[in-house]
Design an enzyme around this catalytic site. Structure first.
Site, PDB file in Angstrom:
ATOM      1  CG  ASP A 177      -0.490   0.072   2.516  1.00 26.91           C
ATOM      2  OD1 ASP A 177       0.721  -0.199   2.706  1.00 26.91           O
ATOM      3  OD2 ASP A 177      -1.263   0.384   3.444  1.00 26.91           O
TER       4      ASP A 177
ATOM      5  CG  ASP B 250      -3.690  -0.799   8.483  1.00 32.18           C
ATOM      6  OD1 ASP B 250      -3.775  -1.657   7.581  1.00 32.18           O
ATOM      7  OD2 ASP B 250      -2.702  -0.678   9.228  1.00 32.18           O
TER       8      ASP B 250
ATOM      9  CD  GLU C  51      -0.697   4.498  12.403  1.00 33.52           C
ATOM     10  OE1 GLU C  51      -1.940   4.437  12.454  1.00 33.52           O
ATOM     11  OE2 GLU C  51       0.041   3.517  12.581  1.00 33.52           O
TER      12      GLU C  51
ATOM     13  CB  ALA D 220      -2.972  -8.738  17.453  1.00 30.21           C
TER      14      ALA D 220
HETATM   15  C1  GLA Z   1       0.522  -1.978   8.482  1.00 36.56           C
HETATM   16  C2  GLA Z   1       0.334  -0.615   7.833  1.00 36.56           C
HETATM   17  C3  GLA Z   1      -0.405  -0.734   6.505  1.00 36.56           C
HETATM   18  C4  GLA Z   1       0.238  -1.774   5.603  1.00 36.56           C
HETATM   19  C5  GLA Z   1       0.476  -3.073   6.364  1.00 36.56           C
HETATM   20  C6  GLA Z   1       1.260  -4.079   5.555  1.00 36.56           C
HETATM   21  O1  GLA Z   1      -0.700  -2.516   8.855  1.00 36.56           O
HETATM   22  O2  GLA Z   1      -0.372   0.243   8.691  1.00 36.56           O
HETATM   23  O3  GLA Z   1      -0.447   0.525   5.869  1.00 36.56           O
HETATM   24  O4  GLA Z   1       1.410  -1.297   5.024  1.00 36.56           O
HETATM   25  O5  GLA Z   1       1.166  -2.872   7.574  1.00 36.56           O
HETATM   26  O6  GLA Z   1       0.533  -4.480   4.449  1.00 36.56           O
END
Ligand code: GLA
Length: 390
Positions: free
Chosen positions: A38, A176, A164, A127
């Protein structure tokens, strides 16, 4: 008592029962495939979960925010003055709430007053299921509603990511926050992270379920190691840009990558880029397999994703590898892989309905024997995104 009743009772006890008190929820997510793509301009395929963070809030007449989190009672009531927010991260839950308020203000939105809020979570934190994005999107959906901010839910995802990145110092991509903000019941989200074009894809699993297994290993190093992976991918991209006209690693097919890969000087960076390119291709193939009802093909791509994350991106760990490798041995497991940022956290597996009990028994027992740790299992329920409940 349902979670929201308990939360409301706690709010009234701490902050009084008068006025306009509203209830919100924002989910965590599980990513089915498309990991570490991403921030490389690739595709992801997550779904929002029915687990997440709940919040009850009421506006105040001044610029103070007060939070109490039933999940972390020892923290007591946290108080902040929103006129003086500056990026700061102590790795605590309220940093994600503060960050979002700060991000709205940075982007020019008016947060006219503070609020009182009680929160509670029904999901594991640290997690790999995006508990932090869930707290961010809870803050975002609440601010949008309480202060009538003119933002869409996809803007809320971007605000969460901005906070973030810039408040909490974690250079995450958009997956996310997007999954938490935009989730849809019974669907996963096929998202092009370069354009933010997305499609909902019905999961339609008749004979299987999505099983999440929590290793119990907290991904505490994830922040720095994650940022390092991102830097390595960016360095590989710069080397490739010297020989071909691309904007992101997501622009390359696997064949194109093979043709240009020698331009990447550092062998570690080359492996990182190989993962980003191949994972993007696998994600596109997996979504079309799912649409055609080809579950075996979908599962195989998930398992290949794990191998790539383990060997080329190097974000797995021994405990997670045990969970995945034991899952692969079980009849009725269609695919299994690490999910989320990595270095611990959870695996996601597609398991035939009749094999689920055996899956939990065997994996739980062998994992305990080999690591001394208790695995936790959750059946993932693809659910709606962040919203006001009451
Ligand atoms: C974390 C990051 C996401 C993504 C994942 C790996 O969750 O927050 O943006 O990069 O790792 O796919």
């Amino acid at each position: 008592m349902p979670m929201t009743d308990e939360l409301m009772a706690c709010f009234k006890e701490r902050f009084g029962s008068e006025g306009d008190i509203r209830v919100y929820f924002a989910p965590g997510r599980v990513n089915l495939i498309g990991e570490h793509t991403d921030y490389n301009g690739g595709h992801v395929f997550p779904c929002a979960l029915s687990m997440g963070n709940y919040g009850v809030a009421r506006k105040r007449n001044d610029k103070t925010v007060r939070w109490y989190n039933m999940t972390y009672p020892d923290d007591g009531v946290i108080t902040a003055d929103i006129t003086n927010l500056a990026p700061e991260d102590n790795g605590l839950w309220y940093d994600y709430q503060l960050g979002v308020l700060w991000a709205f203000m940075q982007k020019g939105y008016e947060i006219p007053c503070g609020y009182d809020m009680v929160m509670v979570s029904d999901m594991p934190a640290g997690a790999g299921l995006s508990a932090s994005a869930s707290i961010e999107e809870l803050a975002a959906v609440m601010a949008r509603d309480l202060f009538s901010l003119d933002v869409t839910m996809s803007d809320c995802a971007l605000i969460g990511q901005y906070s973030e990145n810039n408040f909490n110092g974690m250079n995450c991509g958009i997956m996310d926050q997007f999954a938490s903000a935009m989730g849809k019941k019974d669907n996963a989200i096929f998202l092009d992270t370069e354009t933010l074009d997305y499609e909902y894809v019905p999961l339609n699993l008749k004979h299987e379920k999505i099983v999440i297994t929590n290793s119990g290993v907290k991904h505490t190093l994830a922040g720095s190691a994650y940022n390092e992976r991102r830097r390595q991918s960016e360095a590989a991209l710069r080397d490739l840009q010297a020989v071909t006209d691309i904007k992101t690693l997501g622009d390359l097919s696997e064949n194109e990558f093979e043709n240009f890969a020698d331009a990447i000087k550092d062998p570690v960076n080359k492996k990182r880029a190989k993962h980003a390119v191949s994972e993007n291709a696998r994600t596109i193939k997996a979504v079309s397999a799912l649409r055609n009802g080809e579950m075996a093909a979908f599962g195989k791509l998930m398992s290949e994703s794990h191998v790539s994350l383990r060997d080329d991106y190097e974000v797995s760990c021994s405990e997670i590898d045990i969970l995945v490798e034991e899952a692969w041995k079980i009849d009725g497991v269609i695919g299994s892989r690490i999910t989320g940022g990595g270095f611990g956290g959870c695996t996601v597996s597609i398991v035939k309905n009749e094999a689920i009990d055996d899956f939990k028994d065997r994996i739980g027992r062998i994992y305990k024997e080999k690591t001394g740790l208790e695995a936790q299992f959750y059946i993932a329920d693809a659910a709606d995104g962040a919203r006001r409940l009451l």
